[in-house]
Design a protein around this motif. Structure first.
Motif, PDB file in Angstrom:
ATOM      1  N   GLU A   1       9.527  25.811 -31.198  1.00  0.00           N
ATOM      2  CA  GLU A   1       8.200  25.602 -31.771  1.00  0.00           C
ATOM      3  C   GLU A   1       8.056  24.239 -32.429  1.00  0.00           C
ATOM      4  O   GLU A   1       6.964  23.669 -32.459  1.00  0.00           O
ATOM      5  CB  GLU A   1       7.912  26.704 -32.798  1.00  0.00           C
ATOM      6  CG  GLU A   1       7.910  28.103 -32.183  1.00  0.00           C
ATOM      7  CD  GLU A   1       7.841  29.200 -33.227  1.00  0.00           C
ATOM      8  OE1 GLU A   1       8.314  28.966 -34.371  1.00  0.00           O
ATOM      9  OE2 GLU A   1       7.317  30.279 -32.911  1.00  0.00           O
ATOM     10  N   ARG A   2       9.161  23.700 -32.961  1.00  0.00           N
ATOM     11  CA  ARG A   2       9.073  22.415 -33.659  1.00  0.00           C
ATOM     12  C   ARG A   2      10.426  21.703 -33.606  1.00  0.00           C
ATOM     13  O   ARG A   2      11.482  22.346 -33.557  1.00  0.00           O
ATOM     14  CB  ARG A   2       8.633  22.617 -35.112  1.00  0.00           C
ATOM     15  CG  ARG A   2       9.541  23.503 -35.918  1.00  0.00           C
ATOM     16  CD  ARG A   2       8.907  23.960 -37.236  1.00  0.00           C
ATOM     17  NE  ARG A   2       9.815  24.818 -37.992  1.00  0.00           N
ATOM     18  CZ  ARG A   2       9.974  26.112 -37.764  1.00  0.00           C
ATOM     19  NH1 ARG A   2       9.289  26.701 -36.796  1.00  0.00           N
ATOM     20  NH2 ARG A   2      10.820  26.817 -38.498  1.00  0.00           N
ATOM     21  N   ILE A   3      10.346  20.392 -33.627  1.00  0.00           N
ATOM     22  CA  ILE A   3      11.536  19.540 -33.682  1.00  0.00           C
ATOM     23  C   ILE A   3      11.325  18.551 -34.820  1.00  0.00           C
ATOM     24  O   ILE A   3      10.384  17.752 -34.797  1.00  0.00           O
ATOM     25  CB  ILE A   3      11.759  18.788 -32.354  1.00  0.00           C
ATOM     26  CG1 ILE A   3      11.979  19.779 -31.204  1.00  0.00           C
ATOM     27  CG2 ILE A   3      12.946  17.833 -32.471  1.00  0.00           C
ATOM     28  CD1 ILE A   3      12.069  19.125 -29.835  1.00  0.00           C
ATOM     29  N   ASP A   4      12.195  18.612 -35.809  1.00  0.00           N
ATOM     30  CA  ASP A   4      12.091  17.739 -36.982  1.00  0.00           C
ATOM     31  C   ASP A   4      13.228  16.722 -36.925  1.00  0.00           C
ATOM     32  O   ASP A   4      14.405  17.083 -37.000  1.00  0.00           O
ATOM     33  CB  ASP A   4      12.179  18.579 -38.259  1.00  0.00           C
ATOM     34  CG  ASP A   4      11.864  17.768 -39.514  1.00  0.00           C
ATOM     35  OD1 ASP A   4      12.146  16.549 -39.531  1.00  0.00           O
ATOM     36  OD2 ASP A   4      11.347  18.354 -40.479  1.00  0.00           O
ATOM     37  N   TRP A   5      12.862  15.460 -36.761  1.00  0.00           N
ATOM     38  CA  TRP A   5      13.871  14.404 -36.717  1.00  0.00           C
ATOM     39  C   TRP A   5      13.664  13.407 -37.863  1.00  0.00           C
ATOM     40  O   TRP A   5      14.037  12.245 -37.784  1.00  0.00           O
ATOM     41  CB  TRP A   5      13.857  13.700 -35.362  1.00  0.00           C
ATOM     42  CG  TRP A   5      12.509  13.167 -34.914  1.00  0.00           C
ATOM     43  CD1 TRP A   5      11.431  13.891 -34.511  1.00  0.00           C
ATOM     44  CD2 TRP A   5      12.124  11.795 -34.826  1.00  0.00           C
ATOM     45  NE1 TRP A   5      10.382  13.055 -34.176  1.00  0.00           N
ATOM     46  CE2 TRP A   5      10.786  11.766 -34.348  1.00  0.00           C
ATOM     47  CE3 TRP A   5      12.767  10.584 -35.085  1.00  0.00           C
ATOM     48  CZ2 TRP A   5      10.083  10.577 -34.140  1.00  0.00           C
ATOM     49  CZ3 TRP A   5      12.077   9.395 -34.867  1.00  0.00           C
ATOM     50  CH2 TRP A   5      10.749   9.401 -34.402  1.00  0.00           C
ATOM     51  N   SER A   6      13.111  13.933 -38.969  1.00  0.00           N
ATOM     52  CA  SER A   6      12.820  13.080 -40.124  1.00  0.00           C
ATOM     53  C   SER A   6      14.044  12.828 -40.989  1.00  0.00           C
ATOM     54  O   SER A   6      14.081  11.857 -41.757  1.00  0.00           O
ATOM     55  CB  SER A   6      11.720  13.717 -40.985  1.00  0.00           C
ATOM     56  OG  SER A   6      12.136  14.982 -41.480  1.00  0.00           O
ATOM     57  N   GLY A   7      15.044  13.692 -40.895  1.00  0.00           N
ATOM     58  CA  GLY A   7      16.224  13.551 -41.735  1.00  0.00           C
ATOM     59  C   GLY A   7      17.418  13.006 -40.977  1.00  0.00           C
ATOM     60  O   GLY A   7      17.303  12.466 -39.869  1.00  0.00           O
TER      61      GLY A   7
ATOM     62  N   GLY B   1       1.229  20.080 -26.393  1.00  0.00           N
ATOM     63  CA  GLY B   1       1.505  20.213 -27.818  1.00  0.00           C
ATOM     64  C   GLY B   1       2.170  21.521 -28.188  1.00  0.00           C
ATOM     65  O   GLY B   1       2.087  21.962 -29.340  1.00  0.00           O
ATOM     66  N   ASP B   2       2.846  22.150 -27.218  1.00  0.00           N
ATOM     67  CA  ASP B   2       3.528  23.414 -27.509  1.00  0.00           C
ATOM     68  C   ASP B   2       4.673  23.230 -28.498  1.00  0.00           C
ATOM     69  O   ASP B   2       5.070  24.181 -29.173  1.00  0.00           O
ATOM     70  CB  ASP B   2       4.063  24.030 -26.216  1.00  0.00           C
ATOM     71  CG  ASP B   2       2.955  24.563 -25.323  1.00  0.00           C
ATOM     72  OD1 ASP B   2       1.982  25.104 -25.871  1.00  0.00           O
ATOM     73  OD2 ASP B   2       3.051  24.443 -24.092  1.00  0.00           O
ATOM     74  N   ILE B   3       5.216  22.014 -28.547  1.00  0.00           N
ATOM     75  CA  ILE B   3       6.293  21.705 -29.490  1.00  0.00           C
ATOM     76  C   ILE B   3       5.770  20.684 -30.499  1.00  0.00           C
ATOM     77  O   ILE B   3       5.264  19.623 -30.118  1.00  0.00           O
ATOM     78  CB  ILE B   3       7.527  21.141 -28.759  1.00  0.00           C
ATOM     79  CG1 ILE B   3       8.066  22.162 -27.748  1.00  0.00           C
ATOM     80  CG2 ILE B   3       8.620  20.768 -29.764  1.00  0.00           C
ATOM     81  CD1 ILE B   3       9.189  21.626 -26.875  1.00  0.00           C
ATOM     82  N   LEU B   4       5.879  21.003 -31.775  1.00  0.00           N
ATOM     83  CA  LEU B   4       5.437  20.103 -32.842  1.00  0.00           C
ATOM     84  C   LEU B   4       6.595  19.197 -33.254  1.00  0.00           C
ATOM     85  O   LEU B   4       7.664  19.684 -33.641  1.00  0.00           O
ATOM     86  CB  LEU B   4       4.955  20.910 -34.046  1.00  0.00           C
ATOM     87  CG  LEU B   4       4.571  20.099 -35.296  1.00  0.00           C
ATOM     88  CD1 LEU B   4       3.353  19.226 -35.017  1.00  0.00           C
ATOM     89  CD2 LEU B   4       4.314  21.024 -36.479  1.00  0.00           C
ATOM     90  N   PHE B   5       6.393  17.891 -33.158  1.00  0.00           N
ATOM     91  CA  PHE B   5       7.410  16.923 -33.564  1.00  0.00           C
ATOM     92  C   PHE B   5       7.080  16.387 -34.957  1.00  0.00           C
ATOM     93  O   PHE B   5       5.933  16.033 -35.242  1.00  0.00           O
ATOM     94  CB  PHE B   5       7.461  15.753 -32.575  1.00  0.00           C
ATOM     95  CG  PHE B   5       8.080  16.093 -31.251  1.00  0.00           C
ATOM     96  CD1 PHE B   5       9.421  15.846 -31.009  1.00  0.00           C
ATOM     97  CD2 PHE B   5       7.322  16.665 -30.237  1.00  0.00           C
ATOM     98  CE1 PHE B   5       9.994  16.155 -29.786  1.00  0.00           C
ATOM     99  CE2 PHE B   5       7.884  16.976 -29.011  1.00  0.00           C
ATOM    100  CZ  PHE B   5       9.220  16.722 -28.782  1.00  0.00           C
ATOM    101  N   THR B   6       8.107  16.323 -35.822  1.00  0.00           N
ATOM    102  CA  THR B   6       7.952  15.757 -37.161  1.00  0.00           C
ATOM    103  C   THR B   6       9.061  14.736 -37.400  1.00  0.00           C
ATOM    104  O   THR B   6      10.242  15.100 -37.403  1.00  0.00           O
ATOM    105  CB  THR B   6       8.032  16.847 -38.244  1.00  0.00           C
ATOM    106  OG1 THR B   6       7.046  17.848 -37.984  1.00  0.00           O
ATOM    107  CG2 THR B   6       7.802  16.251 -39.621  1.00  0.00           C
TER     108      THR B   6
END
Length: 420
Positions: free
Chosen positions: A202-208, A237-242
Motif C-alpha cells: 500500500e505504501r513505500i516510505d523512503w524518507s528515513g 497510484g495504487d502504491i503511495l510513495f513517501t
C-alpha cells in the motif's frame, strides 16, 4: 514475514523471481511480496479442458533458442513446440479476407505492404525520429486493416499510440510455444522462491535511513526496495510513495502506459481444423472486424483469438459472452459455420481490468521510448526498478522481465558493496 532484509522485492512475476534467485546467489537477504494469490504475474496458465492448457498471458518463448527459458524448460523437462515455430513466422501466416483465402497475388501484395511498412518504421527510427506508426505507414492500402490488427495485438495499442522507435527495437519472431503452458513453466521454475502471497503493498516510505513497506500484514523494513510492478499500478497510484517519486520518474511511468491484448481461447469437442488447417491466421472483414487466430498449432482441439488496443479493451468491457461470440465468429470465418456445434467452452482474458496489473504490458507513447531507460534508473540508490517496461529489445516479454530482475539484483549488490 521477515522484519528486515537487504532488499524488499515487490511483485513475484518473472522480474521479481529472477531477482530473488540472483540475490540469494549473491548472499543478500530479501523479502518478496506478491499482491496476488500466485506467482508468475502476467505469465499464467489455466486448464481449458482436462490436460489442455491455455496461456492467459505470455505464451511464446520469444526469440526462440536464444530465450533463457528454453534452457530452463529443458532442465525442468517441460516440452516446447520447437518444431512449430515456423508456423508463427509472418511469411507463413494465412490470410482470410471476408471469409476467403487470399490468392497468390493478393498474398504477395499483402506481405509486400507489411514489409514496406516495417521498412518505413525502421527507417524513421534510424533517423532518430520517434513518432506514431500511423504517421509513416499507408493507411489507405487495401491490406491496412490486418496490419493495424497485427500491431494492436503485438503492442496492445493502436498504431496512433505506438512509438516507431520502440517498435524498431522489438525482439521479433514469436519463437516457441509451451505445450503445457508458459505459466506452468514459470511457476515450476519459481517454486523454490519464498514468497509472501496475498500481500498487497500500500505504501513505500523512503524518507528515513531504511526503506519501509506497508502492507495489510504489517510493515517490512529493508536497506533497499526493488519495485517490479507494472506501470499501470504505478500510474494509478495504487502504491503511495513517501516522499513522492521525483518528476523524472513519474514522467517515465506516464510515458509508458499499459497496452491491452485480449485473448479468447476456444476448446472444441472434436478436431474442426484438420491437419491442413492448423496454423496462424490473420482474418478480417472489410467492415473492420479483424483478429489473429492460432488454430491448433500445437495439434490440440483449441484455437486462440487475439485482438488488441481499443478493440481489445472494448471487448473486455462488453463481457465474456461478447468475447466468446466474437471469437467463434472469427474462427467460423476461417473454418465455416459447422464448427459452432463443436464449441465446448472458452476462456477470456481481462488484463485491462486486472487489479494487480491494469494492462498486458507497457507501450511507450510516440516520442517516449527513451523513458524505458528512465524507468530503469534507481531513485536515491535505494529504490530500484525492474520488469518488462524497463527493457529495450525484450520489452513486453517474460524473458525481458527475467533479465531485468537479474540486472537489478546486480545493481543492488554493487550498491551494497557485495562482490559477485
Amino acid at each position: 514475514m521477515s522484519s528486515e532484509s537487504d532488499v524488499i522485492i515487490i511483485g513475484a512475476g518473472a522480474a521479481g523471481l529472477s531477482a530473488a534467485k540472483e540475490l540469494g546467489q549473491l548472499g543478500l537477504t530479501y523479502t518478496l511480496v506478491e499482491a496476488s494469490h500466485r506467482i508468475g504475474g502476467r505469465v499464467y496458465s489455466e486448464e481449458i479442458a482436462p490436460g489442455v492448457w491455455f496461456d492467459l498471458g505470455c505464451a511464446w518463448l520469444a526469440g526462440g533458442a536464444t530465450n533463457p527459458f528454453v534452457a530452463i524448460a529443458d532442465e525442468l523437462g517441460i516440452t516446447l513446440g520447437k518444431d512449430k515455430s515456423n508456423l508463427y513466422k509472418e511469411k507463413n501466416h494465412r490470410f482470410q479476407r471476408n471469409g476467403a483465402s487470399l490468392n497468390k497475388d493478393q498474398r504477395a501484395a499483402c506481405l509486400r505492404f507489411y514489409d514496406d511498412s516495417y521498412k518505413a518504421i525502421s527507417a524513421t527510427a534510424k533517423q532518430g525520429h520517434d513518432v506514431a506508426i500511423s504517421d509513416v505507414v499507408d493507411l489507405d492500402n487495401e491490406f491496412a486493416i490486418p496490419f493495424l490488427c497485427n500491431v494492436a495485438v503485438a503492442w496492445g495499442k493502436d498504431i496512433d499510440l505506438v512509438s516507431t522507435a520502440d517498435f524498431a527495437n522489438a525482439t521479433g519472431e514469436l519463437g516457441f510455444p509451451v505445450l503445457h503452458g508458459f505459466g506452468n513453466l514459470v511457476a515450476a521454475w519459481g517454486a523454490d522462491v519464498v514468497v509472501s502471497l496475498n500481500t498487497c503493498v500500500e505504501r513505500i516510505d523512503w524518507s528515513g535511513h531504511r526503506v519501509t513497506v506497508g502492507t495489510p500484514k504489517g510493515v517490512i523494513a529493508g536497506r533497499t526496495a526493488l519495485i517490479t510492478v507494472s506501470t499501470g499500478i504505478l500510474a494509478y497510484g495504487d502504491i503511495l510513495f513517501t516522499p513522492g517519486l521525483p518528476d523524472w520518474k513519474t514522467e517515465a511511468i506516464h510515458g509508458l502506459p499499459m497496452g491491452t491484448e485480449t485473448k479468447i481461447g476456444v476448446y472444441f469437442d472434436a478436431d474442426v481444423f484438420g491437419a491442413d488447417g492448423r496454423g496462424y491466421y490473420s482474418t478480417w472483414n472489410d467492415d473492420g472486424n479483424a483478429a489473429k487466430v492460432d488454430a491448433s498449432v500445437m495439434g490440440l482441439n483449441t484455437a486462440t483469438v487475439f485482438v488488441g488496443g481499443r478493440h481489445g479493451v472494448w471487448l473486455e468491457k462488453r463481457g465474456q459472452q461478447a468475447c466468446h461470440n466474437f471469437a467463434v465468429d472469427r474462427i467460423a470465418d476461417i473454418f465455416g459455420n459447422d464448427i459452432r456445434k463443436h464449441v465446448n467452452r472458452s476462456i477470456v482474458t481481462a488484463w485491462s481490468t486486472d487489479p494487480w496489473t491494469r494492462g498486458s504490458w507497457a507501450c511507450p507513447l510516440p516520442g517516449q521510448a527513451y523513458q524505458r531507460a528512465n524507468l530503469q534508473r534507481p531513485v536515491d540508490e535505494r529504490l530500484f526498478f525492474a520488469g518488462e517496461a524497463t527493457v529495450y529489445g525484450g520489452q513486453g516479454t517474460c524473458h525481458g522481465a527475467y533479465q531485468s530482475g537479474i540486472r537489478a539484483a546486480k545493481q543492488i549488490a554493487s550498491k551494497l558493496n557485495v562482490k559477485p
